[in-house]
Motif scaffolding. Structure first.
Motif, PDB file in Angstrom:
ATOM      1  N   ALA A 283      41.905  27.603  37.597  1.00 14.95           N
ATOM      2  CA  ALA A 283      42.108  27.765  36.153  1.00 14.95           C
ATOM      3  C   ALA A 283      42.581  29.173  35.827  1.00 14.95           C
ATOM      4  O   ALA A 283      43.477  29.372  34.989  1.00 14.95           O
ATOM      5  N   TRP A 284      41.992  30.160  36.497  1.00 14.66           N
ATOM      6  CA  TRP A 284      42.378  31.559  36.262  1.00 14.66           C
ATOM      7  C   TRP A 284      43.849  31.783  36.611  1.00 14.66           C
ATOM      8  O   TRP A 284      44.587  32.443  35.862  1.00 14.66           O
ATOM      9  N   ALA A 285      44.303  31.232  37.725  1.00 13.15           N
ATOM     10  CA  ALA A 285      45.692  31.433  38.144  1.00 13.15           C
ATOM     11  C   ALA A 285      46.683  30.742  37.212  1.00 13.15           C
ATOM     12  O   ALA A 285      47.866  31.088  37.199  1.00 13.15           O
ATOM     13  N   LEU A 286      46.201  29.784  36.428  1.00 19.13           N
ATOM     14  CA  LEU A 286      47.049  29.072  35.473  1.00 19.13           C
ATOM     15  C   LEU A 286      46.918  29.621  34.053  1.00 19.13           C
ATOM     16  O   LEU A 286      47.478  29.051  33.119  1.00 19.13           O
ATOM     17  N   ARG A 287      46.196  30.716  33.882  1.00 15.61           N
ATOM     18  CA  ARG A 287      45.889  31.190  32.524  1.00 15.61           C
ATOM     19  C   ARG A 287      47.136  31.636  31.772  1.00 15.61           C
ATOM     20  O   ARG A 287      47.167  31.611  30.540  1.00 15.61           O
ATOM     21  N   ASP A 288      48.167  32.056  32.496  1.00 14.00           N
ATOM     22  CA  ASP A 288      49.436  32.444  31.893  1.00 14.00           C
ATOM     23  C   ASP A 288      50.358  31.227  31.908  1.00 14.00           C
ATOM     24  O   ASP A 288      50.617  30.649  32.961  1.00 14.00           O
ATOM     25  N   GLU A 289      50.854  30.824  30.743  1.00 13.35           N
ATOM     26  CA  GLU A 289      51.683  29.625  30.647  1.00 13.35           C
ATOM     27  C   GLU A 289      52.964  29.733  31.455  1.00 13.35           C
ATOM     28  O   GLU A 289      53.619  28.727  31.738  1.00 13.35           O
ATOM     29  N   ARG A 290      53.358  30.951  31.825  1.00  9.67           N
ATOM     30  CA  ARG A 290      54.566  31.109  32.632  1.00  9.67           C
ATOM     31  C   ARG A 290      54.342  30.676  34.073  1.00  9.67           C
ATOM     32  O   ARG A 290      55.315  30.535  34.826  1.00  9.67           O
ATOM     33  N   MET A 291      53.091  30.493  34.470  1.00  9.87           N
ATOM     34  CA  MET A 291      52.789  29.956  35.789  1.00  9.87           C
ATOM     35  C   MET A 291      52.953  28.441  35.709  1.00  9.87           C
ATOM     36  O   MET A 291      52.125  27.737  35.139  1.00  9.87           O
ATOM     37  N   THR A 292      54.032  27.949  36.263  1.00  4.05           N
ATOM     38  CA  THR A 292      54.371  26.540  36.125  1.00  4.05           C
ATOM     39  C   THR A 292      53.370  25.642  36.831  1.00  4.05           C
ATOM     40  O   THR A 292      52.940  24.614  36.291  1.00  4.05           O
ATOM     41  N   SER A 293      52.984  26.006  38.051  1.00  2.00           N
ATOM     42  CA  SER A 293      52.138  25.140  38.863  1.00  2.00           C
ATOM     43  C   SER A 293      51.479  25.959  39.960  1.00  2.00           C
ATOM     44  O   SER A 293      51.878  27.100  40.233  1.00  2.00           O
ATOM     45  N   LEU A 294      50.469  25.362  40.578  1.00  2.00           N
ATOM     46  CA  LEU A 294      49.808  25.942  41.743  1.00  2.00           C
ATOM     47  C   LEU A 294      49.892  24.947  42.891  1.00  2.00           C
ATOM     48  O   LEU A 294      49.738  23.740  42.687  1.00  2.00           O
ATOM     49  N   ILE A 295      50.115  25.454  44.082  1.00  2.00           N
ATOM     50  CA  ILE A 295      50.135  24.607  45.270  1.00  2.00           C
ATOM     51  C   ILE A 295      48.777  24.674  45.949  1.00  2.00           C
ATOM     52  O   ILE A 295      48.312  25.755  46.315  1.00  2.00           O
ATOM     53  N   ILE A 296      48.148  23.540  46.091  1.00  2.00           N
ATOM     54  CA  ILE A 296      46.873  23.475  46.795  1.00  2.00           C
ATOM     55  C   ILE A 296      47.043  22.636  48.054  1.00  2.00           C
ATOM     56  O   ILE A 296      47.869  21.728  48.110  1.00  2.00           O
ATOM     57  N   GLY A 297      46.266  22.950  49.060  1.00  2.00           N
ATOM     58  CA  GLY A 297      46.138  22.082  50.211  1.00  2.00           C
ATOM     59  C   GLY A 297      44.904  21.225  50.036  1.00  2.00           C
ATOM     60  O   GLY A 297      44.026  21.536  49.225  1.00  2.00           O
ATOM     61  N   ALA A 298      44.819  20.139  50.767  1.00  2.00           N
ATOM     62  CA  ALA A 298      43.638  19.283  50.691  1.00  2.00           C
ATOM     63  C   ALA A 298      43.413  18.633  52.042  1.00  2.00           C
ATOM     64  O   ALA A 298      44.328  18.032  52.610  1.00  2.00           O
ATOM     65  N   SER A 299      42.200  18.774  52.551  1.00  2.00           N
ATOM     66  CA  SER A 299      41.859  18.150  53.827  1.00  2.00           C
ATOM     67  C   SER A 299      41.103  16.845  53.625  1.00  2.00           C
ATOM     68  O   SER A 299      40.807  16.157  54.591  1.00  2.00           O
ATOM     69  N   SER A 300      40.817  16.504  52.366  1.00  2.00           N
ATOM     70  CA  SER A 300      40.121  15.253  52.062  1.00  2.00           C
ATOM     71  C   SER A 300      40.432  14.847  50.626  1.00  2.00           C
ATOM     72  O   SER A 300      40.839  15.675  49.799  1.00  2.00           O
TER      73      SER A 300
END
Length: 331
Positions: A283-300
């Protein structure tokens, strides 16, 4: 078993426009860096991709060298795409990259036109696609002229093998130069993919978001959980199967006593917000609307669901932001 996507898959996901383009991306995108190589069970990979799409995750981020071994993530994703998602291609944004070592010899690395075109051709074959939605230059090349690299990206779009182009790991000044060149060629820069997290703030010091905003480009961050440090995984010790034990990108020196104390303080802030540490970090990394998206990995599937749930609370009080900064910055 035949896969039928959830009918309500677009109900909860948040979509943000990439700069001034016409393309929107989900606020959470799925990266296939570590968990889609040949060492991971195929049924688990399929379950993660299916669940991601059910949750409205329409963007799947790859690169030529993702695996291990290199290339296997694209091959494995292509198998899933060819069965479960073959009727939903037009609902998906699929990205790939080239810029790191992929094959031996002088033409399998960096940013020459020959390497970029050949690499994308290989990626398309591995995934069984006619085109990718976004093709990135993965890192700046100190020896190849930037004009050659950007001309190659423009030619790739004009060939129909990619709809948009992006860059990754470029500093602000380099990104501005790349955007100017692409604009002159007639293929605007869509997006930049830098590393960014609470513990990795270089894009703030470099004013990268300001540069991208001026260029009309979006931003999509990788490693927003700092290779897993910004989760509850290390709060009580270092598990034997953790990334610190197994990855060349993270080692035990990253988890000194000061960092561990900071993580516990951040975890306390997250709990007061009703979130896990990972959810708050996203949520913190998305707090600026100019951040379009975040890439996450998922092992499950469970990890994927928990991370996407971060979108349930994106807002921060100024006091929370101040407390986070006081915790992680050396003031």
């Amino acid at each position: 078993m035949t896969y039928f996507p959830a009918a309500d898959r677009y109900r909860e996901m948040i979509y943000r426009r990439a700069g001034r383009s016409g393309l929107k991306l989900p606020a959470i995108s799925l990266g296939l860096w570590h968990n889609f190589g040949d060492s991971r069970p195929a049924d688990r990979q399929r379950a993660i991709v299916r669940r991601a799409f059910d949750l409205g995750v329409t963007h799947f981020d790859l690169a030529n060298n993702y695996g291990p071994p290199p290339g296997s993530a694209e091959t494995n994703f292509g198998a899933i795409l060819g069965t479960d998602l073959k009727h939903h291609r037009d609902e998906l944004v699929i990205s790939s990259k080239a810029g790191y070592t992929m094959w031996d010899g002088p033409y399998g690395d960096w940013g020459s036109r020959k390497y970029l075109v050949a690499s994308l051709d290989q990626s398309l074959r591995r995934m069984g696609l006619d085109y990718v939605d976004v093709f990135y230059h993965h890192r700046p090349d100190p020896e190849t002229p930037l004009e050659e690299t950007m001309t190659a990206l423009d030619a790739i779009v004009r060939s129909g093998k990619a709809l948009y182009v992006g860059i990754s790991n470029y500093r602000s000044e380099q990104a501005a130069q790349a955007a100017d060149l692409l604009r002159e060629l007639g293929t605007p820069l869509l997006i930049h993919q830098p590393s960014y997290s609470m513990l990795n703030r270089w894009i703030e010091h470099d004013r990268l978001l300001d540069t991208l905003e001026a260029a009309g480009a979006g931003c999509i961050a990788f490693s927003p959980l700092q290779q897993g440090l910004l989760t509850d995984r290390y709060l009580t010790g270092i598990p034997e199967d953790s990334r610190i034990r197994t990855s060349v990108f993270l080692d035990e020196s990253a988890l000194d006593n000061q960092t561990l104390a900071r993580l516990h303080t951040l975890d306390d802030i997250a709990k007061r917000r009703g979130q896990s540490l990972a959810q708050m970090a996203l949520a913190w990394a998305l707090r600026d609307e100019r951040m379009t998206s975040l890439i996450i990995g998922a092992s499950s599937v469970e990890q994927l669901e928990n991370n996407v749930a971060a979108l349930g609370r994106l807002g921060f009080d100024q006091s929370e932001l101040d407390e986070i900064d006081a915790t992680v910055l050396d003031l």
